[in-house]
Design a protein around this motif. Structure first.
Motif, short mmCIF file in Angstrom:
data_model
loop_
_atom_site.label_atom_id
_atom_site.label_comp_id
_atom_site.label_asym_id
_atom_site.label_seq_id
_atom_site.Cartn_x
_atom_site.Cartn_y
_atom_site.Cartn_z
N ARG A 186 0.86 -1.18 0.00
CA ARG A 186 0.00 0.00 0.00
C ARG A 186 0.89 1.23 0.00
NH1 ARG A 186 -3.65 0.26 5.09
NH2 ARG A 186 -1.61 0.42 6.08
N TRP A 187 0.46 2.27 -0.74
CA TRP A 187 1.14 3.55 -0.71
C TRP A 187 0.19 4.63 -1.22
CZ3 TRP A 187 2.02 -0.08 -4.48
CH2 TRP A 187 1.85 0.32 -5.81
N TYR A 188 0.54 5.89 -0.93
CA TYR A 188 -0.26 7.02 -1.39
C TYR A 188 0.31 7.55 -2.69
CZ TYR A 188 -3.06 7.38 2.84
OH TYR A 188 -3.95 7.13 3.86
N GLU A 189 -0.61 7.88 -3.59
CA GLU A 189 -0.18 8.41 -4.88
C GLU A 189 -1.27 9.32 -5.43
OE1 GLU A 189 0.76 6.61 -9.29
OE2 GLU A 189 1.35 5.43 -7.54
N ASP A 190 -0.90 10.55 -5.74
CA ASP A 190 -1.86 11.53 -6.26
C ASP A 190 -3.05 11.69 -5.31
OD1 ASP A 190 -0.28 11.86 -8.49
OD2 ASP A 190 -1.35 10.35 -9.65
N GLY A 191 -2.78 11.64 -4.01
CA GLY A 191 -3.83 11.84 -3.02
C GLY A 191 -4.74 10.65 -2.82
N LYS A 192 -4.41 9.53 -3.44
CA LYS A 192 -5.23 8.33 -3.30
C LYS A 192 -4.37 7.17 -2.80
CE LYS A 192 -8.35 9.58 -7.10
NZ LYS A 192 -8.91 9.16 -8.42
N VAL A 193 -5.04 6.23 -2.14
CA VAL A 193 -4.36 5.05 -1.65
C VAL A 193 -4.30 4.01 -2.76
CG1 VAL A 193 -4.39 3.17 0.03
CG2 VAL A 193 -5.11 5.46 0.71
N ARG A 194 -3.10 3.53 -3.05
CA ARG A 194 -2.92 2.43 -3.99
C ARG A 194 -2.66 1.16 -3.19
NH1 ARG A 194 -0.81 2.58 -8.98
NH2 ARG A 194 -1.24 0.36 -8.83
N LYS A 195 -3.37 0.09 -3.53
CA LYS A 195 -3.15 -1.20 -2.89
C LYS A 195 -3.04 -2.27 -3.98
CE LYS A 195 -6.75 -0.88 -0.16
NZ LYS A 195 -7.77 -1.25 0.86
N VAL A 196 -2.03 -3.11 -3.84
CA VAL A 196 -1.85 -4.20 -4.81
C VAL A 196 -1.60 -5.49 -4.04
CG1 VAL A 196 -0.95 -2.73 -6.65
CG2 VAL A 196 0.62 -3.71 -5.00
N PRO A 197 -2.07 -6.61 -4.56
CA PRO A 197 -1.87 -7.89 -3.87
C PRO A 197 -0.46 -8.42 -4.07
CG PRO A 197 -3.03 -8.24 -5.92
CD PRO A 197 -2.87 -6.75 -5.78
N ALA A 198 -0.15 -9.46 -3.35
CA ALA A 198 1.11 -10.17 -3.57
C ALA A 198 1.04 -10.93 -4.88
CB ALA A 198 1.39 -11.12 -2.41
#
Length: 293
Positions: free
Chosen positions: A212-224
């Motif tokens: 998870r990380w923040y990008e352009d004011g939004k939370v990005r989440k990616v699976p393994a």
């Protein structure tokens, strides 16, 4: 002169079988129709005799004749029901054969795509190598050219690994398609469909844990176990803590064969394995500042 009949394909065989079943059913239905008409006549005749007060022997003969026709009609009805089941089975077999033909056609196209990528990859490799050699074989040493050469060489390695991956995934998809296990109507969003910022430099990586990380004011989440264009600002800390790895890494190739590269849906916030890369980067920065102090 000998004549050879062309061997029928699976669909043609099922079509012939269905046609034969339908023809046989039609004949049986016609026989049943005749029997039912005869039965109606026998019943009417028996009724007329009974109303007219015919003697017992005539009534017995009329009833026996009626029962014989009735039994024959009953047998024909049972046979017709059985034929209906056989026709339905033949129709299902034909539908399955046509579906398999369509799946095979799609699988052939998928395999052709993989083969085309494999044929094109050496050309890209040769072109990238020529660009690198144009810089490295020169007697001059220009920083801008050296950076360009390094970038091209890195891209070449990524493309080589990505080409191997996509060819493996395409052939796996072809196998699943032939077996009827593929769902091509709802594919996993591709990397190009993932949200990205034009200003953010990225590198294609393979995740080893949910991130998870923040990008352009939004939370990005990616699976393994998925491919992701990771912002380069987060790349060092993600690599250092082994949350991602390069596509050409040996363990990544193994994990791709085991898990693929599409992940298993967006991770939940309460996932204990979810790694916050921003928090991790902040910790590393604070630690580095403390060491300097």
């Amino acid at each position: 002169m000998a004549f050879f009949k062309r061997e029928l394909g699976p669909i043609e065989r099922f079509e012939v079988a269905l046609k034969d079943k339908l023809a046989a059913r039609q004949k049986l239905a016609e026989r049943l129709s005749v029997a039912e008409s005869e039965l109606a006549e026998k019943r009417a005749a028996a009724e007329r005799l009974a109303v007219a007060g015919a003697d017992n022997s005539r009534l017995d003969r009329a009833e026996a004749s009626m029962r014989a026709v009735e039994d024959r009609a009953k047998t024909l009805r049972a046979e017709l029901v059985e034929f209906d089941d056989q026709v339905a089975s033949a129709e299902r077999a034909l539908a399955d054969a046509k579906a398999q033909r369509d799946r095979d056609a799609i699988a052939d196209q998928i395999e052709a795509m993989a083969a085309a990528i494999e044929r094109a990859a050496p050309g890209f490799e040769a072109g990238a190598a020529a660009l690198v050699e144009a810089v490295t074989k020169s007697s001059l040493s220009i920083p801008e050219a050296t950076r360009f050469s390094t970038s091209v060489d890195a891209v070449r390695s990524e493309v080589r690994a990505a080409a191997d991956l996509i060819c493996w995934e395409l052939r796996s998809a072809a196998v699943r398609t032939r077996a009827g296990n593929a769902n091509l109507a709802s594919p996993v969003p591709s990397l190009s469909e993932q949200p990205s910022s034009a200003e953010t430099e990225r590198q294609l990586m393979y995740t080893l844990h949910p991130l998870r990380w923040y990008e352009d004011g939004k939370v990005r989440k990616v699976p393994a176990f998925t491919l992701v264009g990771l912002p380069k600002a987060l790349l060092p800390v993600a690599l250092q803590h082994q949350h991602v790895d390069h596509l050409n890494a040996r363990r990544v190739q193994t994990l791709m064969h085991l898990h693929g590269s599409a992940g298993n849906g967006e991770p939940q916030d309460d996932d204990p394995q979810l790694v916050d890369l921003d928090a991790l980067l902040a910790e590393e920065t604070q630690s580095a500042q403390a060491d300097v102090a």
